[in-house]
Structures are given as C-alpha cells and as structure tokens.
Design a protein around this motif. Sequence first.
Motif, mmCIF file in Angstrom:
data_model
loop_
_atom_site.group_PDB
_atom_site.id
_atom_site.type_symbol
_atom_site.label_atom_id
_atom_site.label_comp_id
_atom_site.label_asym_id
_atom_site.label_seq_id
_atom_site.Cartn_x
_atom_site.Cartn_y
_atom_site.Cartn_z
ATOM 1 N N UNK A 61 15.448 -31.628 39.368
ATOM 2 C CA UNK A 61 16.384 -32.561 40.204
ATOM 3 C C UNK A 61 16.554 -31.924 41.583
ATOM 4 N N UNK A 62 16.782 -30.780 41.725
ATOM 5 C CA UNK A 62 17.084 -30.251 43.136
ATOM 6 C C UNK A 62 15.637 -30.060 43.938
ATOM 7 N N UNK A 113 9.859 -24.731 40.529
ATOM 8 C CA UNK A 113 9.810 -25.782 39.353
ATOM 9 C C UNK A 113 8.934 -25.634 38.287
ATOM 10 N N UNK A 114 7.725 -25.646 38.856
ATOM 11 C CA UNK A 114 6.631 -25.570 37.762
ATOM 12 C C UNK A 114 6.717 -24.130 36.841
ATOM 13 N N UNK A 115 7.070 -23.048 37.551
ATOM 14 C CA UNK A 115 6.995 -21.989 36.661
ATOM 15 C C UNK A 115 8.220 -21.973 35.678
ATOM 16 N N UNK A 116 9.557 -22.493 36.110
ATOM 17 C CA UNK A 116 10.524 -22.810 35.200
ATOM 18 C C UNK A 116 10.194 -23.798 34.211
ATOM 19 N N UNK A 117 9.348 -24.712 34.414
ATOM 20 C CA UNK A 117 8.860 -25.461 33.417
ATOM 21 C C UNK A 117 7.832 -25.183 32.321
ATOM 22 N N UNK A 118 7.153 -24.045 32.880
ATOM 23 C CA UNK A 118 6.062 -23.467 31.899
ATOM 24 C C UNK A 118 6.882 -22.403 31.007
ATOM 25 N N UNK A 119 8.219 -22.137 30.959
ATOM 26 C CA UNK A 119 8.797 -21.408 30.076
ATOM 27 C C UNK A 119 10.016 -20.586 30.527
ATOM 28 N N UNK A 134 21.008 -34.484 30.710
ATOM 29 C CA UNK A 134 21.324 -33.231 30.074
ATOM 30 C C UNK A 134 21.462 -33.385 28.405
ATOM 31 N N UNK A 135 21.497 -34.779 27.945
ATOM 32 C CA UNK A 135 21.769 -34.700 26.576
ATOM 33 C C UNK A 135 20.466 -34.329 25.921
ATOM 34 N N UNK A 136 19.516 -34.422 26.484
ATOM 35 C CA UNK A 136 18.174 -34.170 25.933
ATOM 36 C C UNK A 136 17.260 -32.949 26.654
ATOM 37 N N UNK A 137 17.393 -32.650 27.743
ATOM 38 C CA UNK A 137 16.843 -31.662 28.534
ATOM 39 C C UNK A 137 17.836 -30.530 28.943
ATOM 40 N N UNK A 138 17.193 -29.331 28.887
ATOM 41 C CA UNK A 138 17.937 -28.293 29.158
ATOM 42 C C UNK A 138 18.417 -28.277 30.594
ATOM 43 N N UNK A 139 19.614 -27.651 30.753
ATOM 44 C CA UNK A 139 20.142 -27.761 32.225
ATOM 45 C C UNK A 139 19.319 -27.063 33.255
ATOM 46 N N UNK A 140 18.819 -25.901 32.836
ATOM 47 C CA UNK A 140 17.825 -25.217 33.850
ATOM 48 C C UNK A 140 16.658 -26.186 34.244
ATOM 49 N N UNK A 141 16.041 -26.707 33.514
ATOM 50 C CA UNK A 141 14.892 -27.417 33.682
ATOM 51 C C UNK A 141 15.329 -28.765 34.406
#
Length: 106
Positions: free
Chosen positions: A62-63, A97-103, A50-57
């Motif tokens: 992870x889950x 997860x893919x959709x969240x990572x796309x934006x 979480x230091x470098x990656x947004x919490x939502x992503x």
Amino acid sequence: MGYLWLTGAISAEVAATTAMKYSEGFSRPGPSLVTAVGYVVSFALLARTLRTVSIGTAYAIWSGAGTAAVAVLGLLLFGEGMSAAKVAGIVLIVGGVVVLNLGGAH
C-alpha cells in the motif's frame, strides 16, 4: 480477494493525495472533499485487506505502490522533476516491497 481490496485502497489513496495537491491547501472545496473521501475509502479498504493479507505485506504494498504512483503522477501532472536520486528512491521502494513479498513479511 484481499489483493483486490488492496488495489482499491491504493487507488483511493493515490486519488486522495493527487486531489490534495489540487485543493491548494484545502482552499478549494471540490478537491478537498475528494481528498477526505479518498482517504476514508482507502483506510476502509486497507482494513478490509487485513482480513486476509498479513499486515507487513499489505502495508508495504500500500505505502510503496502509493508512493511510487504519486511520484510518477507528480512528474506527469505537475511537472515535478525526475532526478536520478528520485528514480533510485522509487526503485528502492519497489525493490523493498518485492523483497517483503518474497518472504520477509509472511
């Protein structure tokens, strides 16, 4: 580097969850210890992520990855069934997860 930490967090969580099944309700010390240590390591690595990656992503990956991996391991190691509904659920998790990572989670 954050995604490397996240990969470790997922691996530790999957190992801990798998060990929990082998612990037979925490009645076996070895798998019980692996469960406890695995979750501590997983959360520590997730916190590092979480230091470098947004919490939502980070949390979505992870889950989602952990859930999908444990479902597959349940099939392979424990003979759990793989119904059409379970496959659809895994596909939906991975798709989310893919959709969240796309934006959606940036």
